[in-house]
Write an enzyme that holds these catalytic residues in place. Structure first.
Site: not given
Length: 342
Positions: A39, A259, A262
């Protein structure tokens, strides 16, 4: 965990349990699935904590075992976890399916607890304390995309920004499926209200129809600092006053790209709150992103503080000669000629 007085960055958004086949087998043939946590904002929070920056993650989780997995994972990585637990809505999850050129994602997030985030979440005493101490609050276009109609989460967040004085960081994180058949007006409003907007040139082109600093400035206005990542080539910081800095990306032996954005956001924001200049901010973003690119999961341990310090201060020539792989970092800026562990 309650360390809100030490929080420097608050990350607001969903987290999900991630399942992927063990050993890279096709999903239909796999007999074992490895579990992790992913997330966007949760990834950023975990990476910030690994970089030594006090980070809080604010969200909603189901009152279910997957919710326990998410909360325990992030707390175990040093993140201040501040969540509402929902007895009726589930924690979201997604499954990674190995595919040529990268994993295919299967999301199971409709009706999740995170989708029901609303203004009251930000007024919980522990969350209010974290926001009051934060220098930056980070969220993404994914959060705007999953919120249910009528949510006042973003409205309340902007009011608190104006009252408390933190900087609002927004990563575009364009996910077309979240906006299919819907107006992207809420996303545009969030980007225009941000103090820092992070976005890839390719996703900006797909989502907004603009990918240059000038085109994005015309669309998003004069408020945000734009941090534009040009594929795997470079990243540039563009301030409203017209000043700009660009830093080339590192060479990376890519294992999986999920990812990495992020990771870049976490590296950049960690340097920002530490008072590092624009070159150092962009270099640290690249370094943390490269560590994720060279790993199989959605996040990876960043380089050690000593390695980061040497690479943030090295010459342009040494930076250009640096290579990151699963085995470590090979750079003339580091103390030995051998690869060093990340």
């Amino acid at each position: 965990m309650d360390s809100s007085g030490d929080v420097r960055v608050v990350c607001l958004g969903e987290a999900m349990v991630v399942l992927r086949p063990e050993g890279g087998h096709p999903l239909a043939e796999a007999t074992t699935l490895r579990r992790s946590v992913g997330g966007a904002e949760a990834n950023v929070a975990g990476a910030l904590a690994a970089l030594g920056v006090g980070a809080a993650w604010v969200s909603r989780l189901g009152q279910d075992p997957f919710g326990d997995v998410v909360a325990d994972d992030l707390a175990g990585r040093g993140v201040d976890v501040e969540v509402d637990r929902d007895p009726e809505r589930p924690t979201g999850l997604y499954v990674k399916e190995p595919a040529p050129g990268g994993s295919r994602m299967h999301y199971y997030r409709a009706g999740s607890a995170a989708a029901a985030m609303d203004a009251d979440l930000l007024d919980r005493p522990e969350v209010a304390a974290a926001l009051a101490s934060a220098q930056v609050v980070h969220t993404s276009g994914i959060t705007a995309g999953i919120l249910e109609e009528g949510s006042r989460l973003v409205t309340r967040l902007l009011a608190l920004r104006d009252a408390l004085g933190f900087r609002l960081s927004v990563d575009l994180n364009w996910r077309p499926a979240l906006w299919a058949g819907r107006s992207i007006a809420p996303l545009l409003d969030l980007l225009r209200a941000a103090d820092i907007v992070l976005l890839g040139a390719d996703e900006a082109r797909a989502a907004l129809g603009a990918d240059t600093p000038q085109g994005l400035r015309e669309l998003l206005g004069e408020r945000p600092r734009l941090v534009i990542k040009a594929d795997s080539h470079a990243a540039g910081e563009h301030d409203p006053d017209g000043s700009a800095t660009e830093v080339p990306a590192l060479r990376v032996d890519v294992v999986e790209p999920v990812g990495a954005g992020d990771g870049f956001a976490a590296g950049y924001l960690a340097a920002l709150v530490d008072g590092t200049g624009p070159v150092g901010r962009l270099r640290q973003g690249h370094l943390v992103a490269a560590s994720v690119l060279a790993a199989t999961g959605d996040h990876a341990d960043p380089p050690t503080a000593d390695v980061r310090a040497r690479l943030l201060a090295c010459s342009e020539e040494d930076w250009a000669a640096t290579r990151v792989s699963a085995a470590g970092i090979d750079s003339p800026a580091l103390p030995t000629s051998a690869k060093v562990s990340r």
